[in-house]
Design a protein around this motif. Structure first.
Motif, PDB file in Angstrom:
ATOM      1  N   PHE A  68       0.857  -1.181   0.000  1.00 47.36           N
ATOM      2  CA  PHE A  68       0.000   0.000   0.000  1.00 47.36           C
ATOM      3  C   PHE A  68       0.894   1.231   0.000  1.00 47.36           C
ATOM      4  N   GLU A 104      -0.894  -1.473  -4.058  1.00 41.48           N
ATOM      5  CA  GLU A 104      -2.209  -0.880  -3.815  1.00 41.48           C
ATOM      6  C   GLU A 104      -1.958   0.620  -3.867  1.00 41.48           C
ATOM      7  N   SER A 123      -6.490   3.187  -3.670  1.00 39.88           N
ATOM      8  CA  SER A 123      -6.961   3.619  -2.353  1.00 39.88           C
ATOM      9  C   SER A 123      -7.445   5.058  -2.403  1.00 39.88           C
ATOM     10  N   GLU A 132     -12.620   0.124   4.708  1.00 40.48           N
ATOM     11  CA  GLU A 132     -11.738  -0.336   5.771  1.00 40.48           C
ATOM     12  C   GLU A 132     -12.434  -0.106   7.109  1.00 40.48           C
ATOM     13  N   ASN A 163     -12.710  -3.933   3.405  1.00 38.82           N
ATOM     14  CA  ASN A 163     -11.270  -4.123   3.407  1.00 38.82           C
ATOM     15  C   ASN A 163     -10.902  -4.606   4.806  1.00 38.82           C
ATOM     16  N   ASP A 216      -8.662  -5.264   7.769  1.00 37.54           N
ATOM     17  CA  ASP A 216      -7.408  -4.816   8.371  1.00 37.54           C
ATOM     18  C   ASP A 216      -7.499  -5.140   9.851  1.00 37.54           C
ATOM     19  N   HIS A 252     -11.005  -7.091  -0.053  1.00 30.06           N
ATOM     20  CA  HIS A 252      -9.582  -6.736  -0.087  1.00 30.06           C
ATOM     21  C   HIS A 252      -9.003  -6.976   1.296  1.00 30.06           C
ATOM     22  N   ASP A 261      -5.778  -5.816   3.898  1.00 23.04           N
ATOM     23  CA  ASP A 261      -4.601  -5.031   4.285  1.00 23.04           C
ATOM     24  C   ASP A 261      -3.997  -5.658   5.528  1.00 23.04           C
ATOM     25  N   CYS A 262      -2.685  -5.828   5.530  1.00 21.94           N
ATOM     26  CA  CYS A 262      -1.995  -6.428   6.668  1.00 21.94           C
ATOM     27  C   CYS A 262      -1.207  -5.361   7.416  1.00 21.94           C
ATOM     28  N   LYS A 263      -1.748  -4.975   8.557  1.00 24.08           N
ATOM     29  CA  LYS A 263      -1.071  -4.051   9.461  1.00 24.08           C
ATOM     30  C   LYS A 263      -1.151  -4.654  10.849  1.00 24.08           C
ATOM     31  N   SER A 311      -2.264  -6.912   0.930  1.00 27.45           N
ATOM     32  CA  SER A 311      -1.492  -5.682   0.847  1.00 27.45           C
ATOM     33  C   SER A 311      -0.857  -5.343   2.192  1.00 27.45           C
ATOM     34  N   GLU A 344       0.198  -2.762   4.665  1.00 28.74           N
ATOM     35  CA  GLU A 344       0.082  -1.356   5.048  1.00 28.74           C
ATOM     36  C   GLU A 344       1.081  -1.131   6.173  1.00 28.74           C
TER      37      GLU A 344
END
Length: 337
Positions: free
Chosen positions: A8, A33, A71, A178, A207, A209, A233, A235-237, A293, A295
């Motif tokens: 991202f 992303e 995004s 998200e 999304n 996350d 979607h 997001d990996c944070k 993705s 992040e």
């Protein structure tokens, strides 16, 4: 299961797009992303100049990268936020700003419709972002908030986002919210109510996350299973929860990121408390095959080190695949008789 691993670019918008492409390829990412700020992807230019989108695609191709999502977090936030103030002015394109809050909301809504059109031009099916919320400021429930005020907030969200989703559907593009504090959906129950408010339109999904769920006490793996058909979607944070000391509150006391007095902090993926293996097994269970993705956010680590390491960490997890047969099938001797 093979899924594209992407970076991202939102936290890298201070760097030129070409440089981010170079770094991502160097770190073995499959793609990006792409954030709609900095010089990474400008929606108005994408619509005005066909060469602009061709140039972005050419930059990706030069580095062997793909793109599966863009995004629009910053503009989406202003669609139905209340209040609209200097925080929004700082993150919005200047041409969307006005001293009149309602004008800002309408400008943001039109830009989100244009974002769907621009997404179709660059060839992606998913726009990731925020919605804003007309009722987040009431989350403490004091002064007392009557149920009718909450109901009105969800109606306002639907009234503002349904016309945007009409354009998304015309363009064959989906919006992935998200789930995040300060949005109309920030945990399990508010996500349910958000989907109900827009009649569960297929163009509106999520999304996933886990970082924002963890500090609220929401199980991120269970969330995947609960909303299996809406995970558009990933997001990996990561988030690290600090030991309770009787002083640290979950709302973090207006302390800055990285302050050791905080109850939690975002950390580089793999360095926190997200149960990543449980989450990837849940993604396998629902058959999610879209992009994953990274992040990257960490106030205590250099991003050049963290982003490279995170890609390898997630690639290992993403390689976990469901078996083709039950592990105990070998105990069955009937087929040998």
């Amino acid at each position: 299961m093979t899924r594209p691993i992407t970076l991202f670019t939102g936290q890298w918008a201070d760097l030129p797009f070409e440089e981010v492409c170079r770094l991502a390829a160097q770190w073995d990412y499959d793609g990006l992303e792409i954030a709609c700020w900095g010089d990474h992807f400008e929606v108005d230019r994408a619509l005005a100049d066909p060469a602009y989108v061709r140039d972005k695609r050419a930059a990706l191709d030069r580095h062997g990268l793909g793109v599966w999502a863009i995004s629009a977090h910053l503009v989406g936030q202003a669609v139905c936020d209340r209040p609209i103030d200097e925080r929004h002015r700082a993150i919005l394109p200047p041409e969307l700003w006005s001293d009149d809050p309602e004008t800002v909301r309408r400008n943001a809504a039109r830009r989100m419709q244009d974002t769907a059109r621009a997404a179709a031009l660059i060839g992606v099916e998913t726009v990731v972002g925020f919605t804003g919320s007309p009722i987040w400021h009431t989350v403490a429930m004091f002064p007392p908030v009557p149920p009718a005020a909450v109901d009105a907030g969800y109606r306002e969200f639907a009234d503002r986002w349904n016309p945007i989703l009409d354009v998304f559907e015309e363009q064959g593009v989906r919006f992935a919210l998200e789930v995040h504090p300060s949005e109309i959906a920030y945990d399990y129950w508010t996500t349910r109510r958000t989907l109900d408010a827009i009649g569960e339109r297929p163009s509106f999904g999520l999304n996933w996350d886990p970082s924002h769920m963890l500090w609220q006490g929401v199980d991120p793996a269970a969330f995947i299973l609960e909303f299996a058909d809406r995970i558009y979607h990933v997001d990996c944070k990561d988030t690290r929860i600090r030991a309770r000391d009787g002083r640290r509150g979950l709302l973090s006391s207006h302390l800055p990121w990285g302050d050791p007095r905080r109850a939690w902090d975002f950390v580089s993926t793999g360095h926190g408390d997200v149960p990543w293996e449980d989450c990837f097994r849940a993604l396998n269970t629902i058959g999610y095959s879209g992009p994953v993705s990274i992040e990257w956010e960490d106030a205590g680590m250099d991003r050049l080190t963290g982003a490279a390491e995170a890609a390898q960490f997630i690639r290992r997890l993403s390689s976990i695949s469901p078996p083709t047969a039950s592990f105990d099938a070998a105990f069955d001797t009937s087929s040998k008789r």
